[in-house]
Structure formats: C-alpha cells, structure tokens
Design an enzyme around this catalytic site. Sequence first.
Site, mmCIF file in Angstrom:
data_model
loop_
_atom_site.group_PDB
_atom_site.id
_atom_site.type_symbol
_atom_site.label_atom_id
_atom_site.label_comp_id
_atom_site.label_asym_id
_atom_site.label_seq_id
_atom_site.Cartn_x
_atom_site.Cartn_y
_atom_site.Cartn_z
ATOM 1 N N LYS A 2 0.823 -1.150 -0.215
ATOM 2 C CA LYS A 2 -0.007 0.026 -0.056
ATOM 3 C C LYS A 2 0.829 1.349 -0.188
ATOM 4 C CE LYS A 2 -3.800 -2.364 2.322
ATOM 5 N NZ LYS A 2 -5.014 -2.223 3.413
ATOM 6 N N ARG A 59 2.702 -6.620 9.171
ATOM 7 C CA ARG A 59 1.961 -5.352 9.579
ATOM 8 C C ARG A 59 2.617 -5.063 11.016
ATOM 9 N NH1 ARG A 59 -3.980 -7.149 7.349
ATOM 10 N NH2 ARG A 59 -3.855 -5.917 5.528
ATOM 11 N N THR A 114 -5.143 -7.104 10.632
ATOM 12 C CA THR A 114 -5.616 -5.981 10.105
ATOM 13 C C THR A 114 -4.724 -4.654 11.113
ATOM 14 O OG1 THR A 114 -7.598 -6.642 9.420
ATOM 15 C CG2 THR A 114 -7.313 -4.422 9.279
ATOM 16 N N HIS A 154 -1.790 -5.535 1.563
ATOM 17 C CA HIS A 154 -3.091 -6.133 1.286
ATOM 18 C C HIS A 154 -2.972 -7.453 0.694
ATOM 19 C CE1 HIS A 154 -7.185 -7.080 -0.345
ATOM 20 N NE2 HIS A 154 -6.482 -7.423 -1.344
ATOM 21 N N ASN A 209 -1.817 0.276 6.911
ATOM 22 C CA ASN A 209 -1.323 -0.815 7.381
ATOM 23 C C ASN A 209 -0.519 -1.761 6.080
ATOM 24 O OD1 ASN A 209 -3.384 -1.844 5.836
ATOM 25 N ND2 ASN A 209 -4.456 -2.949 7.521
ATOM 26 N N PHE A 233 -15.193 4.140 7.840
ATOM 27 C CA PHE A 233 -13.648 4.434 7.163
ATOM 28 C C PHE A 233 -13.510 4.339 5.707
ATOM 29 C CE2 PHE A 233 -13.557 -0.164 8.641
ATOM 30 C CZ PHE A 233 -13.288 -0.591 7.598
#
Length: 622
Positions: free
Chosen positions: A459, A554, A540, A567, A564, A506
């Site tokens: 990410k 993570r 997560t 994915h 985080n 979110f």
Amino acid sequence: MTAKRKETILQVSATNQEQWEEVLATKGLTVVDVYQHWCGPCRAVISLLRKINNELGDDLLHFATAEADGIDALRKYRGKCEPTFLFYGGGQLVGVLRGADAPLLQRMIVDQLAKEKLVLEHGGQRKVVVDNELALDEIVEQGGHQLSEGGDGIIAVPASKSYTVAVIKPDAVARGEADEIITKIQDAGFEILARGERTLTEAQAREFYQRKATEDGFEDLVQSMSSGPSHILVLSKPDNSSDAVEAWLRFIGPADVDEARRRKPESLRAQYGTRTPFNAVHGSEDANQAGRELAFFFPDPRSVPGTARDAEEERVERTLALIRPLAAREDREEILTHIKKSGFQLSLQREVTLTEEQAREFYKHRVEDDDFPALLQSMTRGPVLALVLTREDAVRHWKNMLGPSDLRRAKEEDPECLRARFSAEGDPVNQLHGSQSPEEASGEISFFFPVQQTLAVIKPDAVDQHKDKILQEIRDRGFSIRRLEEKLLSRETAEGFYKEHRKQPFFSQLVEFMCSGPSVVMILEKENAVEEWRATMGPTDPDRAKAEFPDSLRARLALDVLRNSVHGSSSRKRAQEEIQSIFGEPTGITETSDEHSNEATLDEQKQQYEGDTHESNPHSPA
Ligand code: ATP
Ligand code: MG
C-alpha cells in the site's frame, strides 16, 4: 578372491597420461582419488574403500589413485589440496566428490555402481557430468565440452559444438508465454540441450547484468529480472550448422523493443517484448559470455546431478502429516514439539474442517475397509491439523515415529510410538496420519495445500520505505511473484476493490489513502497462497499484530489500522476477482484439486481469521 589379494590391488596407481588412459579404459565404475604429488593419496579413506570393496565384492568396481601433476588430462586439478574423488563410468566422468566425507563417499560408490550396471547390463543411458568447478575454464579453452543441467537430466555435447544461453525472462513467463516461445525456438531449428527454471534474487540479477551496471535503467533491469521465475535454456544448432550464439541473437532481435518492432517485426522481442526493459528474452553476446553464463546458472559442481550434493540431498523430501481433531485439540503442542525435535521442518500447516465428502475423497482408497465409518467420523468431528514435514527421508522417518496403525498393536508392540502415546479417548482410530510413499505424499500435499494465486498489494504508506524488504520477504517465504506492477490506483479502482466495505465509516478515508500514492500490485503464487500471504501480513490492526504475531509484516511495518502497509485477498474467490480487476486476467492456475474443493472450509476459516478468533489460524507468521 582372497582378502589378501584384494588388499594388494585395492587402488591402481596412475602417475602419467598413459597409465591414466588405462584406468579410463577399465570396464565398470572406477573411483579415482586425485592427489597432488607433494601430499600423496588420501589415506583417511583407504580402510573404508577396502571395507566397501570387501562388502560389494564386485568385478565392475575399481579404485585408482591419480597424480594430477603427471597427468595432462587432470591438469585442472593441480594445486588443489582438497581431497577429490572422481567417478568414471566407461571412461566418462559421472560424479565428483570433494572432501573426505566417508558416509557420502560410500553412498556415492554404491549409487554410481548401480547406475553403471544399469548402463552396462540393461542398456541404460549414462549420465555424464561436468566438474563445474572447472567447467568454465574448459569451456572457454575448448569451445564447448559437456553441458549439464540441474533439472531434467544431463546432456553431453561434443567438444566442437557451439552453444548459447537463452533466458525467457520473468515478464514473458508471468504472461504465460514461455511454452509458446519454446515452441517457436524449436520450430526455428534450435536444439534445446538443457533447460531449467530459476528465480533470481535481486543480488543475482545484479551479478548477471554486472556489465550493464553503469547504464541507465540498470535498476529497472534488475527488478524485472528478479521479479519471478525465468526459463533458462542452453541452445545449439543441430550438426553445428551455424553459430548458435549469432543465430539466437538474430532470432530474438534488437534489445530495444520499439527498435525490434520497427526493424525486425518477426523477431521474438518484437512479438513478446512490451517495453524496455521488458523485452521477454535474453541471449549471450558471444561464446565467452555463453561460458560465463553457463557457469552462472550452474555455479556449484554439486548442483549437477550425480555429484556430491545430489547424493546428500536426493532424499530430502516432504511428507503429509495429519493430526486428527481430538488430538489436534488436546495434544497439538506436544506433538509439534516431537516433530520439531526429530529434525523435521514444518514447511506448511493449516487447520481445516473437512466435509464428509472431502474426507471420503481423501481416503477414497480406504472406503471398502471395515473401519472406514469410524475413520470418517474421526476425520470430520472437528478441525484437522494438516502439516507438511520436510527432512531427508521424511516419509520413512514419520512412519517410523507413528508406529503401527492399529491402535491395540501400537500400544502392545511399540508403546513409545506417537500413535500409542497420543491416542484419544472415545476414538478407536489412531490420531495421526502419515503418507505411505513419496508419491502418495505429493498427492496428499496438493489435496490440503493446492497451488493458488493471490493478489498482494504494497500500500502507499509502505512503497517508498519498505518495498524492497517486503519483496525480499515474499521470496524468502517461497512465493513466486507472477506479476508485479507499480501504479497509482484510480479512485474508481480503489472503490471497486474495497466495495465490500462501502458501508463502513472508514470507507472514504480508505479510498483516499489507497489513491494517495503509488501501490505495488502483485500476483503471488504458492501452495495455499491465500492463507499463507494473510498469515505473512498478520492482523489488520498493527497493535493486535504486535501483540499476537510480532513477526508479521503489519506488526513490523504498519503505521495504524488504516495505513497498514499491505493487502492480501481474503479467500480464493476474492483472489480471482481481485486479480481480474487489477490485471484484467483470470488467474493462471487451474486448480485440479478444485474437485475436492476446500473452498467452503477456507471461507469459514477466513471468517474466523478476520473475526476475533485469530488464534484459530494455526499458522503464526514465524
Ligand atoms: P486488506 O483487505 O487491505 O487486505 P484486511 O482484509 O486485513 O485488509 P479489511 O477488514 O478487509 O482488512 O479492511 C480493509 C482495509 O480497510 C484495511 O486493510 C485497512 O486499511 C482499512 N481499515 C479496516 N478497518 C479500519 C478501521 N477501523 N479504521 C480505518 N481503516 C480501517
Ligand atoms: Mg480485506
């Protein structure tokens, strides 16, 4: 033959070329100790050789010593003081062992003798090897000698033969074009002398392209070459009808894809390249480079079948172990401790609740047995823990540890065996399974751990700082990267990608974040890839990840629950959809094991995994 006579003729001694040729002319297998004049033959192994000779008592087994200083054919061994044993069958080199490792030497002698007998008595093909530690010099000097290959066997090439090293690069392999390209290569009249698949690390890719290190675009080249598996081919032209290096370079066309399309539209790079540096194929520039590249891809003499590492590692194998539901609940930790203490590596594990149908499929060869109903019940009463165990001779070792499959016999005859120790009250069936043979192991492993593809994303928060680290970890954990692109996701893509969360508070933050900078999107492939990658990422929320799975990505890298870092698809179905939406193609995997689909179970697991019972996933990301 008396022992005395054997003693006197144990090793024939060759100190000059003439004697050496006599040694080579001997029918059968000859084990040669190559030594330096100043230090003499290896005394440490003489009694071992005598013992083997007495035990095997075989007319086709011979021993010799050869003084490198006096024998021209062995000049490459001059000045090397490590004990070296060469195995010759019919005058040809069939094995090399460096170091005076007695058990290994013994194994190789027995093994090579059996092979030579196959050749002599049953017309089998002799596998000739190259001592790769010396191969480069030989090849450069003689313009081609013998080539060998790590995968499908050994191919001998006459000394005069010209060859080149061709690589089908990761970009073309990832697009699934390798087979088509190989067909074209064959249609164009190239002979494939050897082939293999390799995934280069970044460091190896740098080394491979060292000569281009100062050129623009070097980093991109390194990235593209290390992004996934390549196919390595050693090519020549039959009957040496033309120079293989030149013919191949002509066939692939200019390195620059645009130029190839303009000037040589029929060339491979024009057809399969996309844009520089993704030009699909590589070829050696000249014969010297071909020699260097050959040595690069086969650097270790022991990577050649029939030589030392082969003998050492040929029995490193995998087996499937199952801990049935009752023991998985009660005795899991203790059983795992036994497994680890016994020298097994736990290569894969997953917990899965089998449906009756799946259990029937797994035990289909047992349906007729009297105790099948009990077995079925035992297998489906809760989650089974499936393990892939790796070590040399794994199948046999695990079976030995298990003991008899009949519980009463196990308890009477071998009370220390695992089945006797970890039986479960109320279950007449033993609690532990092991594959019967290496063949059965491979089928059973793919039943529980089918090869899958999953979509992984680095990410925006992690791309700049952690990309290399994450890619390295992906490779270290045995994933193949089938596709890799760095791109800025559009709002539309991000919204579609996370559409299942559109009602979450979110959601808009999430979409905003995913479009805030480039992401690296990848297709990863591995056995059980979907779960394996989720376990590698961890939970997560990084706080929870730190508490429960401190080694996960993570836990180590994520900033907060939104940013985080990575994915991963949450199920096989999502993986297919996500790969389709990001790369616009269905996954390249046709999972034959879909027949005994574990998908339902996986989805259940996914819910558990994403919910609050994270512990239920047995795979703590170690
Ligand atoms: P991903 O789908 O990205 O692999 P995941 O499956 O672990 O992650 P999901 O529940 O699918 O987690 O959530 C998708 C993403 O939404 C999370 O990775 C995170 O970036 C973001 N997210 C989830 N929960 C929250 C939250 N409570 N607050 C902010 N962002 C969140
Ligand atoms: Mg998710």
